[in-house]
Design a protein around this motif. Structure first.
Motif, PDB file in Angstrom:
ATOM      1  N   SER A 203     -72.993  83.287  21.063  1.00 33.88           N
ATOM      2  CA  SER A 203     -72.408  83.517  19.758  1.00 33.88           C
ATOM      3  C   SER A 203     -70.801  83.926  19.632  1.00 33.88           C
ATOM      4  CB  SER A 203     -73.202  84.291  18.815  1.00 33.88           C
ATOM      5  OG  SER A 203     -73.077  85.754  19.178  1.00 33.88           O
ATOM      6  N   LEU A 206     -68.367  79.633  18.148  1.00 34.68           N
ATOM      7  CA  LEU A 206     -69.099  79.081  17.156  1.00 34.68           C
ATOM      8  C   LEU A 206     -68.013  78.083  16.192  1.00 34.68           C
ATOM      9  CD1 LEU A 206     -71.254  81.873  15.412  1.00 34.68           C
ATOM     10  CD2 LEU A 206     -72.140  80.136  17.096  1.00 34.68           C
ATOM     11  N   GLN A 237     -76.432  86.866  17.925  1.00 39.62           N
ATOM     12  CA  GLN A 237     -76.632  85.877  18.872  1.00 39.62           C
ATOM     13  C   GLN A 237     -78.232  85.382  18.641  1.00 39.62           C
ATOM     14  OE1 GLN A 237     -74.445  85.533  22.382  1.00 39.62           O
ATOM     15  NE2 GLN A 237     -76.572  85.654  23.438  1.00 39.62           N
ATOM     16  N   LEU A 240     -78.822  83.772  15.137  1.00 40.74           N
ATOM     17  CA  LEU A 240     -78.563  82.352  14.981  1.00 40.74           C
ATOM     18  C   LEU A 240     -79.211  81.298  16.002  1.00 40.74           C
ATOM     19  CD1 LEU A 240     -74.542  83.032  15.166  1.00 40.74           C
ATOM     20  CD2 LEU A 240     -75.929  82.139  13.384  1.00 40.74           C
TER      21      LEU A 240
END
Length: 430
Positions: A203, A206, A237, A240
């Motif tokens: 992450s 992005l 992280q 997501l």
């Protein structure tokens, strides 16, 4: 306009400034965004884990989308007036090279009080700030790029904004670590275990389709999952990765988020499962020409770590940009003179390598754990090709000291790391 987002506390803003400087310095002012759109796109090889993508049609863009210039958003929990003034001066200096604006957004940590403390969010909730796009982006912004502050840009970032994301929620890069990860959460009085796949992404980078992000309620899904999580290791992280559907993820080449440890070694999908989800050939293409370096061994703590395909110390590359960063360069270069901790790690690691060859290795490593660091004679003649490995091994001794680990546990971890390095050392494949 190209919107780029960072999360940074007061202490990290000077490193964010270096990243911003590298973005501006690598923007080719001889090319327009229209030119870049004409030459963008990527055709992934057959059986590749990367996604193929086309360039957007420049003529279909709105006037705002066509406009040249970066808008940098710094999300923070606090920014002093002195730092704000330095950012204003940085903006004015860099504007002479390429149009840019630096906006700061101070966010209250209390908004994330129900989020778990884990991974990068071990001391504050800054890593979660990126989840709330609507709080700081105008509704007309159709895409944005989030970057971790411990990165360095070596390409023209406008090529990312030329990618046609279609209905994908975001584009990201595979994480170099093990994919044997999971997250646990409560659902209807049951504990659910969600196991991540080999497409697990990092992450720190992005490229977000803001419209799709909002329409798919990713912020709300992450918040709900965070509040019900019973086991989570990597903060935002993990959230997501658990909420972005696989068919809504555009998988970019790893050159856009090239982890510094990959200059040392990497294990690819055609060598071992559950590791870096690309072939060795694809990896080496990115290794030879990384577009964004993601530093694990922070240059402000390590003056030396790994070397690239041209045998350049990658941390020297960061310091070259630091030395040319307006308003922050004096502070950064003054810090540089006091950086010595990495020499301790490297010396300890070099001693471990020697101990692994000795019948008395156990006692040597026990002595390294027990011995005060003040009594350590720093080694200044460690070869460049193993310096980074020595730093990794040396941190094992520091960890053992802090957590009272046994010499045997260090030996086993060190032997495994040395074996991995011997087999998968990136330079072996040049």
């Amino acid at each position: 306009m190209f919107h780029i987002i960072f999360s940074s506390d007061e202490n990290y803003i000077k490193y964010t400034a270096v990243l911003i400087n590298s973005i501006i310095k690598n923007t080719n002012i001889n090319l327009s965004f229209k030119d870049i759109c004409k030459n963008s796109g990527f055709d992934a090889p057959k059986d590749s884990s990367f996604s193929s993508y086309k360039a957007i049609n420049f003529d279909d863009l709105s006037s705002e989308q066509k406009q040249e210039g970066y808008i940098f958003h710094i999300l923070s929990d606090n920014i002093s007036s002195q730092t704000q003034n330095k950012l204003n001066s940085l903006q004015n200096e860099l504007n002479q090279i390429y149009p840019c604006q630096i906006l700061t957004h101070v966010i209250d940590d209390k908004e994330f009080s129900n989020f778990p403390i884990s991974g990068a969010a071990h001391s504050n909730f800054l890593p979660y700030y990126r989840l709330k796009l609507k709080n700081y982006l105008n509704s007309s912004v159709d895409r944005c790029l989030y970057l971790d502050s411990d990165m360095l840009c070596l390409c023209d970032l406008r090529e990312l904004f030329a990618i046609d994301l279609k209905d994908n929620i975001l584009a990201a890069i595979n994480d170099p670590g093990s994919k044997k990860r999971k997250i646990k959460f409560k659902q209807n009085n049951n504990i659910i275990t969600h196991k991540f796949t080999n497409d697990y992404f990092n992450s720190g980078f992005l490229l977000i389709n803001t419209k799709a992000y909002i329409e798919n309620k990713i912020e709300q899904k992450c918040q709900s999952l965070a509040q019900n999580a019973t086991y989570i290791k990597a903060a935002d992280q993990d959230l997501l990765n658990a909420t972005i559907p696989a068919n809504k993820l555009l998988k970019l080449p790893i050159s856009y988020n090239f982890s510094s440890i990959s200059f040392c070694f990497a294990i690819c999908k055609d060598e071992q499962n559950h590791r870096l989800n690309c072939s060795r050939a694809e990896f080496m293409q990115s290794y030879k020409k990384p577009k964004i370096i993601h530093y694990g061994e922070k240059p402000w703590r390590f003056l030396k770590s790994y070397t690239d395909s041209q045998n350049r110390n990658i941390n020297d590359i960061w310091w070259e940009y630091a030395a040319s960063t307006p308003e922050f360069k004096d502070e950064l270069m003054a810090m540089r003179n006091d950086i010595n901790e990495y020499k301790i790690f490297a010396t300890l690691g070099f001693e471990i390598l020697k101990a692994l060859k000795s019948v008395f290795g156990y006692f040597v490593i026990k002595n390294l754990i027990d011995k005060p660091l003040d009594n350590l004679n720093l080694n200044s003649e460690i070869p460049d090709d193993i310096f980074g490995l020595c730093c990794i091994l040396g941190e094992m001794i520091i960890h053992a000291k802090r957590h009272k680990k046994s010499p045997l546990s260090v030996i086993l971890k060190a032997y495994k790391m040395k074996t991995t390095f011997t087999k998968y050392n990136t330079k072996n494949f040049l």
